[in-house]
Design a protein around this motif. Structure first.
Motif, PDB file in Angstrom:
ATOM      1  N   LYS A 479       0.835  -1.213   0.000  1.00 34.70           N
ATOM      2  CA  LYS A 479       0.000   0.000   0.000  1.00 34.70           C
ATOM      3  C   LYS A 479       0.866   1.258   0.000  1.00 34.70           C
ATOM      4  O   LYS A 479       0.600   2.224  -0.726  1.00 34.70           O
ATOM      5  N   ARG A 480       1.897   1.265   0.866  1.00 38.13           N
ATOM      6  CA  ARG A 480       2.765   2.447   0.960  1.00 38.13           C
ATOM      7  C   ARG A 480       3.405   2.756  -0.386  1.00 38.13           C
ATOM      8  O   ARG A 480       3.454   3.918  -0.816  1.00 38.13           O
ATOM      9  N   LYS A 482       2.428   2.030  -3.440  1.00 31.85           N
ATOM     10  CA  LYS A 482       1.472   2.532  -4.424  1.00 31.85           C
ATOM     11  C   LYS A 482       1.028   3.954  -4.098  1.00 31.85           C
ATOM     12  O   LYS A 482       0.906   4.798  -4.988  1.00 31.85           O
ATOM     13  N   TYR A 483       0.799   4.215  -2.815  1.00 30.58           N
ATOM     14  CA  TYR A 483       0.277   5.532  -2.439  1.00 30.58           C
ATOM     15  C   TYR A 483       1.339   6.622  -2.590  1.00 30.58           C
ATOM     16  O   TYR A 483       1.086   7.674  -3.183  1.00 30.58           O
ATOM     17  N   SER A 487      -0.182   9.188  -5.483  1.00 30.70           N
ATOM     18  CA  SER A 487      -1.402   9.147  -4.669  1.00 30.70           C
ATOM     19  C   SER A 487      -2.662   9.274  -5.526  1.00 30.70           C
ATOM     20  O   SER A 487      -3.691   8.644  -5.229  1.00 30.70           O
ATOM     21  N   TYR A 490      -3.344   5.999  -7.023  1.00 27.54           N
ATOM     22  CA  TYR A 490      -3.777   5.094  -5.958  1.00 27.54           C
ATOM     23  C   TYR A 490      -5.278   5.232  -5.720  1.00 27.54           C
ATOM     24  O   TYR A 490      -6.005   4.235  -5.634  1.00 27.54           O
ATOM     25  N   ILE A 491      -5.765   6.467  -5.625  1.00 28.36           N
ATOM     26  CA  ILE A 491      -7.194   6.692  -5.364  1.00 28.36           C
ATOM     27  C   ILE A 491      -8.032   6.271  -6.572  1.00 28.36           C
ATOM     28  O   ILE A 491      -9.124   5.702  -6.421  1.00 28.36           O
ATOM     29  N   HIS A 506     -10.658  11.113   0.983  1.00 28.54           N
ATOM     30  CA  HIS A 506      -9.641  10.104   1.297  1.00 28.54           C
ATOM     31  C   HIS A 506      -8.588  10.703   2.219  1.00 28.54           C
ATOM     32  O   HIS A 506      -8.104  11.816   2.001  1.00 28.54           O
ATOM     33  N   VAL A 508      -5.066   9.558   4.677  1.00 26.94           N
ATOM     34  CA  VAL A 508      -4.132   8.599   5.260  1.00 26.94           C
ATOM     35  C   VAL A 508      -3.911   9.013   6.705  1.00 26.94           C
ATOM     36  O   VAL A 508      -3.256  10.020   6.993  1.00 26.94           O
ATOM     37  N   GLU A 520      -5.935   4.172   6.547  1.00 29.08           N
ATOM     38  CA  GLU A 520      -6.605   5.156   5.702  1.00 29.08           C
ATOM     39  C   GLU A 520      -8.109   5.088   5.917  1.00 29.08           C
ATOM     40  O   GLU A 520      -8.646   4.079   6.416  1.00 29.08           O
ATOM     41  N   TYR A 522     -11.976   6.706   3.994  1.00 32.94           N
ATOM     42  CA  TYR A 522     -12.583   7.467   2.908  1.00 32.94           C
ATOM     43  C   TYR A 522     -14.089   7.259   2.939  1.00 32.94           C
ATOM     44  O   TYR A 522     -14.608   6.253   3.445  1.00 32.94           O
TER      45      TYR A 522
END
Length: 652
Positions: A479-480, A482-483, A487, A490-491, A506, A508, A520, A522
């Protein structure tokens, strides 16, 4: 009296079993029944089938070259099997010597209008190309290939490299009816012999023949061994496995000792004690590890003066992570230069992690290098030292009696975390004072994924609410990456997982680039397609497994996840006064044998609320093949649960 030399061959062979096979059943000749064959009854999915293959390796008496004669006969069952008619032979070479192949004979057999048509390979259709500095490829494709063809090809391989006695693969990605290998080894050469894989030998015979090789007035005896397997299934790769070369049925040779007719003895397989000594003085790694560094040239005074060893080690680790870039190369025993790394700010695995090692050591942190073979590289041999089995180097530190493994090549790894590619069961800890030893490389902590959904269904059949997510371990690492790499992307990918859903707000909550947790939250707004007054709803807005990854009838190699993990999903859905739930989902508790895994699924309906709890635990990182049918059923049940559909009826 003529001086005589007798050399006994050390060979780790099995007891005699089975007589030689009947040539009428397995041979190189092509017969009509093979041409008429449409499918292979033991594997209806097979695209091609090895009907027969034979190898015979022996040492030439004149120049001591290793000669291997090979014969192969293959049935092409359909068009997908055409690729098996392209043959590649790898030839090894150095600056002064090289392997050669000769006497290539290849023929395609087809049955047309009741007649057998033979088409031979022309010499002009045999091609050579350079593969790398030490390997040349010889390639050819059998002519006139059709569905139903039977092909045969044979050749002779001549090698001056007796240190590299010919290995033999009994198993491949297509099934085989019969595979036989014969090896004649003079007692001058002593090999460690390793049979890899779970397939059983059909023939395993060895005899000693006297006076098979002579020179300079001396002679030696030879061990003649015959190994064969029959009805060998195709090796099919599947998810959650390490290198297939850990499991492919084959026989391999590692030169241990050479005894010359002149009395000289060369030892090739060494003890770990000898390897440790050589490794310590090796110009690429050993000397680099022993170099001292001036901490003040690299670190701030705050780090140097830190009294908490964990905080100091973590700061040094982050310094190397953030200031030096991995160039993508392993180069564990080649081009290792901390000096060049410091100058260029970029380098290979060994250079980066040796710098980390040296900084930690200079800061009085107990640290040692660890040699690793990555998952794609295969397991290193434990029986005897084979230093070339390793292709990676990481660092071990001990702080307050707690052990951590470190790798500074990835800027998203948290302290004590190594890349997934390194999770290959074990490595060799190089302790230059006490001697090296094997250590386990298995993450002790669980990697987890947790989702909590609090949703509301309004009178217009829209669902709104909040989703909170917490991941740890390797799930958090993914996850880290990709974000923090992108970012926005990622969303966008999050929204792609939810059709007809908009994600807003969203946030973090927790999760720096190297934080072991990624939390996270959202808000979601979900709109249904028109389905009439009633609503058909899958309560699993997020699926852990969309399909069963285990599809084989039988798996003969372990299921290796790399780490233990856990999945947790809680949904609280307020469906309001406008709807009523037709039927509550059925609860389920399921465990794997020996309590090595579990599924818990439960639901409660109360006061217009549906609450679902779904928890999956894998308590082991690796499962033996005997667990495969249970894991297959386990995963199937997970997928079934996640396809549950709820029916919400509109109240009249």
């Amino acid at each position: 009296m003529k001086k005589q030399y007798f050399f006994l061959l050390f060979i780790t062979s099995f007891l005699f079993s089975f007589s030689q096979t009947d040539d009428k059943l397995y041979n190189y000749r092509v017969n009509l029944s093979e041409l008429k064959m449409k499918t292979y009854e033991k594997d209806s999915t097979a695209n091609a089938l090895v009907l027969y293959e034979y190898g015979n390796s022996y040492v030439e008496k004149q120049n001591f070259n290793l000669v291997t004669e090979e014969k192969h006969k293959i049935k092409i069952l359909n068009r997908e099997g055409f690729k098996n008619a392209t043959i590649t032979i790898y030839l090894y070479n150095t600056k002064n010597r090289s392997e050669k192949v000769k006497d290539i004979v290849a023929t395609t057999y087809n049955q047309t209008n009741g007649k057998v048509i033979k088409t031979k390979l022309n010499d002009k259709d045999i091609f050579r190309e350079k593969y790398d500095d030490n390997r040349t490829l010889v390639k050819f494709t059998l002519p006139n290939i059709k569905e139903g063809s039977v092909i045969t090809y044979s050749y002779k391989l001549i090698s001056p490299f007796m240190f590299n006695y010919k290995s033999w693969s009994f198993q491949s990605d297509i099934p085989k009816l019969y595979s036989e290998y014969r090896a004649s080894i003079p007692g001058n050469w002593e090999y460690n012999i390793k049979l890899v894989g779970t397939q059983k030998l059909f023939i395993d015979e060895s005899v000693v023949k006297k006076n098979c090789l002579s020179a300079n007035g001396g002679y030696s005896h030879c061990s003649y061994s015959t190994y064969a397997m029959k009805d060998i299934p195709a090796f099919i790769k599947e998810d959650y496995m390490t290198s297939k070369f850990n499991y492919l049925a084959r026989i391999e040779y590692e030169l241990k000792t050479f005894k010359g007719f002149d009395g000289r003895i060369n030892n090739y397989t060494k003890s770990w004690k000898t390897v440790d000594k050589e490794f310590k003085t090796d110009k690429d790694i050993g000397r680099q590890l022993s170099k001292s560094v001036n901490l003040e040239e690299f670190l701030s005074n705050n780090i140097i003066n830190e009294v908490d060893n964990y905080k100091k080690a973590d700061a040094i680790y982050k310094y190397v992570q953030e200031n030096y870039t991995w160039n993508g190369e392993y180069r564990i025993f080649k081009d290792v230069s901390v000096k060049d790394l410091i100058k260029n700010k970029s380098g290979n695995v060994s250079s980066i992690n040796i710098l980390l090692h040296n900084l930690l050591k200079e800061a009085n942190i107990e640290t040692k290098p660890v040699l690793v073979s990555t998952r794609n590289n295969g397991f290193p041999t434990k029986i005897y030292p084979v230093i070339t089995d390793f292709n990676y180097l990481i660092v071990q530190v001990i702080i307050d009696n707690k052990t951590y493994l470190l790798d500074a090549t990835d800027r998203y790894l948290s302290f004590g975390e190594i890349p997934f590619r390194c999770l290959n069961s074990y490595g060799r800890l190089m302790d230059f004072k006490k001697g090296s030893e094997w250590i386990d490389i298995n993450p002790k902590e669980l990697s987890t994924i947790q989702y909590r959904l609090n949703l509301n269904l309004d009178e217009n059949a829209n669902i709104t609410g909040k989703i909170s997510s917490k991941t740890t371990g390797y799930h958090a690492l993914n996850k880290r990456k990709k974000y923090f790499q992108n970012s926005d992307s990622y969303i966008t990918n999050l929204e792609d997982k939810f059709p007809n859903t908009e994600i807003v707000n969203h946030d973090v909550v927790k999760g720096g680039k190297t934080n072991p947790q990624f939390i996270e939250s959202y808000d979601v707004e979900y709109s249904f397609d028109e389905t009439g007054e009633n609503i058909y709803l899958n309560p699993f807005f997020i699926k852990f497994f969309s399909e069963n990854p285990f599809k084989l009838q039988e798996r003969t190699y372990p299921i290796d996840f790399g780490y233990k993990d856990s999945f947790f999903y809680v949904l609280k859905l307020n469906f309001g006064d406008e709807y009523t739930l037709l039927e509550k989902p059925k609860d389920l508790n399921l465990t794997l044998p020996n309590n090595t895994g579990s599924i818990i699924f439960s639901s409660i309906v109360e006061n217009n609320y549906l609450q679902i709890l779904f928890k999956i635990n894998f308590k082991d990182s690796m499962y033996l093949p005997e667990y495969y049918p249970y894991l297959k059923g386990f995963m199937s049940k997970i997928v079934d649960i996640q396809t549950n559909s709820l029916v919400l009826l509109k109240k009249k």
